[in-house]
Design a protein around this motif. Structure first.
Motif, PDB file in Angstrom:
ATOM      1  N   ALA A  35      16.722  12.284   3.463  1.00 53.03           N
ATOM      2  CA  ALA A  35      15.376  12.848   3.430  1.00 53.03           C
ATOM      3  C   ALA A  35      14.361  11.852   2.879  1.00 53.03           C
ATOM      4  O   ALA A  35      13.276  11.671   3.461  1.00 53.03           O
ATOM      5  N   GLU A  36      14.702  11.212   1.773  1.00 55.13           N
ATOM      6  CA  GLU A  36      13.736  10.339   1.113  1.00 55.13           C
ATOM      7  C   GLU A  36      13.527   9.032   1.870  1.00 55.13           C
ATOM      8  O   GLU A  36      12.390   8.647   2.164  1.00 55.13           O
ATOM      9  N   LEU A  37      14.603   8.349   2.211  1.00 54.68           N
ATOM     10  CA  LEU A  37      14.452   7.110   2.968  1.00 54.68           C
ATOM     11  C   LEU A  37      13.952   7.402   4.374  1.00 54.68           C
ATOM     12  O   LEU A  37      13.157   6.633   4.934  1.00 54.68           O
ATOM     13  N   GLY A  38      14.398   8.505   4.939  1.00 59.00           N
ATOM     14  CA  GLY A  38      13.963   8.856   6.288  1.00 59.00           C
ATOM     15  C   GLY A  38      12.486   9.154   6.392  1.00 59.00           C
ATOM     16  O   GLY A  38      11.895   9.071   7.480  1.00 59.00           O
TER      17      GLY A  38
ATOM     18  N   SER B 179       0.807  -1.220   0.000  1.00 57.29           N
ATOM     19  CA  SER B 179       0.000   0.000   0.000  1.00 57.29           C
ATOM     20  C   SER B 179       0.842   1.272   0.000  1.00 57.29           C
ATOM     21  O   SER B 179       0.317   2.363  -0.281  1.00 57.29           O
ATOM     22  N   TYR B 180       2.133   1.142   0.308  1.00 59.56           N
ATOM     23  CA  TYR B 180       2.993   2.322   0.286  1.00 59.56           C
ATOM     24  C   TYR B 180       3.305   2.680  -1.164  1.00 59.56           C
ATOM     25  O   TYR B 180       3.835   1.856  -1.919  1.00 59.56           O
ATOM     26  N   VAL B 181       2.972   3.883  -1.545  1.00 59.10           N
ATOM     27  CA  VAL B 181       3.227   4.352  -2.906  1.00 59.10           C
ATOM     28  C   VAL B 181       4.550   5.106  -2.921  1.00 59.10           C
ATOM     29  O   VAL B 181       4.714   6.114  -2.226  1.00 59.10           O
ATOM     30  N   ILE B 182       5.505   4.610  -3.684  1.00 60.76           N
ATOM     31  CA  ILE B 182       6.821   5.246  -3.784  1.00 60.76           C
ATOM     32  C   ILE B 182       6.668   6.550  -4.563  1.00 60.76           C
ATOM     33  O   ILE B 182       6.237   6.538  -5.718  1.00 60.76           O
ATOM     34  N   PRO B 183       6.998   7.679  -3.967  1.00 59.03           N
ATOM     35  CA  PRO B 183       6.815   8.963  -4.655  1.00 59.03           C
ATOM     36  C   PRO B 183       7.623   9.042  -5.950  1.00 59.03           C
ATOM     37  O   PRO B 183       8.804   8.697  -5.981  1.00 59.03           O
TER      38      PRO B 183
END
Length: 417
Positions: free
Chosen positions: A396-399, A347-351
């Protein structure tokens, strides 16, 4: 069908997943998974989309044909599709509405269990080579595997609100490269004697082909004294062997002293023929370290075909294969055993705004997951240092991806005291 399908796919970047025998559609989640599909003259790979409105036109059966989508008629033709446990050949579907989650225009090819294509040297590019066979635990697609019944409790013990932390990057931190380094050698590399101190009875004896200049995890750029885990990882590309040591110190005579060491066969699913249940390795879980590292050359290409290694602050006195060792005295079932695998929820949508590297890393976490490999800071993901990493984007992104976005894959074969 939304008219911007082709444009959407073209801007998603490269994200790879392992191939499977048939494409799948899950009516519960409306997730459509396609290994390859042709749109005009372009072939896209590893497409994942949620389909909220469609009409099944028919199933012709017969020999499966290649997947294709006609943007004029909005007709999707699927060579083989898995649906509720059955496979149907040559299904024709009119799709009215969907959301694309990921896709790849990159190569779907990977070279499993043969490191001959790798370059030589410190931090060398493997050029598509992946340790161990395609069906090895590290390389298995677990995106559809069952969820462990204790998943919520186990994830909560690691932390729901902390984000992922890349334990790798560019430049120096506290004077040392960020991550676990490695070196690739060939059959001309001389082998040297290895002396083990703490775990000799659980180590594979030398000699090992360790260069005198082999990088040591935590080594200070100024040449000063340092401590820490001091891992040394050496890949012999010609012999398909991986040599790993922990707490390793070079000696003046060219030999090395280490707390323990292990030799892994990269071309076999019997990854450590001399290993025994209960044995450690250079890693607390008894796992190999190198196959679980995030490496820049893979992430930048957008194609990552394996699981990752990560750390947890409090673990259980237990392990689940492929791990072989525990490193805790706590028997609480609420804590993660060594080898426990987590995956990023479907369900997590990768931006789409994330960097190619972050998207590839996160997609691999959906497809292959991460294995608990050692005691350490929660949600710290291991990788190799490389000056091409963009530390700000990684952090920032992985965090931004929190622990609550993960779930535990069902643990089969749990070993208890």
């Amino acid at each position: 069908m939304r008219p911007y399908l082709v444009g959407t796919l073209a801007t998603l970047g490269v994200v790879a997943l392992a191939a499977h025998a048939a494409d799948t559609f899950d009516p519960a989640t409306t997730l459509l998974s396609l290994d390859t599909i042709t749109l005009g003259s372009t072939t896209y790979r590893q497409v994942r989309a949620t389909v909220s409105s469609y009409t099944l036109l028919g199933v012709n059966g017969g020999s499966a044909t290649p997947n294709s989508f006609d943007t004029t008629s909005n007709l999707l033709t699927l060579g083989a599709i898995g649906y509720q446990g059955s496979t149907y050949n040559n299904a024709r579907v009119h799709i009215n509405n969907y959301v694309v989650l990921s896709a790849s225009t990159g190569s779907a090819d990977a070279i499993f269990g043969n490191l001959a294509a790798a370059d030589l040297g410190i931090g060398a590019n493997l050029n598509g080579a992946v340790p161990f066979p395609a069906d090895n635990a590290w390389n298995t697609d677990i995106s559809s595997a069952a969820i462990d019944p204790n998943s919520d409790t186990l994830i909560a013990s690691i932390g729901l609100t902390p984000g992922l932390h890349p334990d790798f990057g560019a430049g120096l931190y506290d004077g040392a490269p960020i991550g676990i380094p490695y070196v690739v050698v060939g059959n001309g590399q001389p082998k040297v004697a290895i002396s083990f101190t703490d775990y000799g009875d659980e180590s594979d004896p030398g000699p090992y082909p360790v260069p005198a200049n082999a990088p040591i995890e935590g080594a200070l750029a100024n040449g000063g004294a340092f401590d820490g885990d001091r891992h040394v990882l050496v890949i012999d590309r010609d012999a398909n062997r991986l040599y790993e040591m922990g707490n390793a110190y070079p000696q003046v005579d060219g030999s090395w002293k280490a707390s323990g060491g292990a030799v892994f066969h990269l071309n076999s699913n019997t990854v450590r023929p001399t290993g025994q249940p209960g044995w450690t390795s250079a890693d607390a879980a008894g796992l190999p370290i190198f196959p679980g590292l995030v490496r820049y050359d893979e992430a930048a290409s957008g194609v990552i075909h394996h699981a990752f290694r990560f750390t947890v602050s409090s673990t259980r006195k237990a392990y689940v294969p492929p791990a072989t060792h525990w490193a805790s005295g706590n028997t609480s079932a609420s804590l993660a055993p060594m080898g426990m695998r987590v995956r990023l929820k479907a369900s997590y949508v990768i931006p789409a705004s994330f960097s190619t590297e972050s998207r590839a890393i996160l997609q691999a976490m959906k497809t292959y997951g991460m294995l608990v490999a050692d005691n350490g800071s929660n949600w710290f993901v291991s990788g190799a240092p490389d000056d091409r990493w963009n530390n700000d984007k990684l952090l920032a992104e992985l965090g931004s991806v929190k622990g609550a976005s993960f779930e535990v894959v069902r643990m089969d074969g749990l070993v208890l005291p």
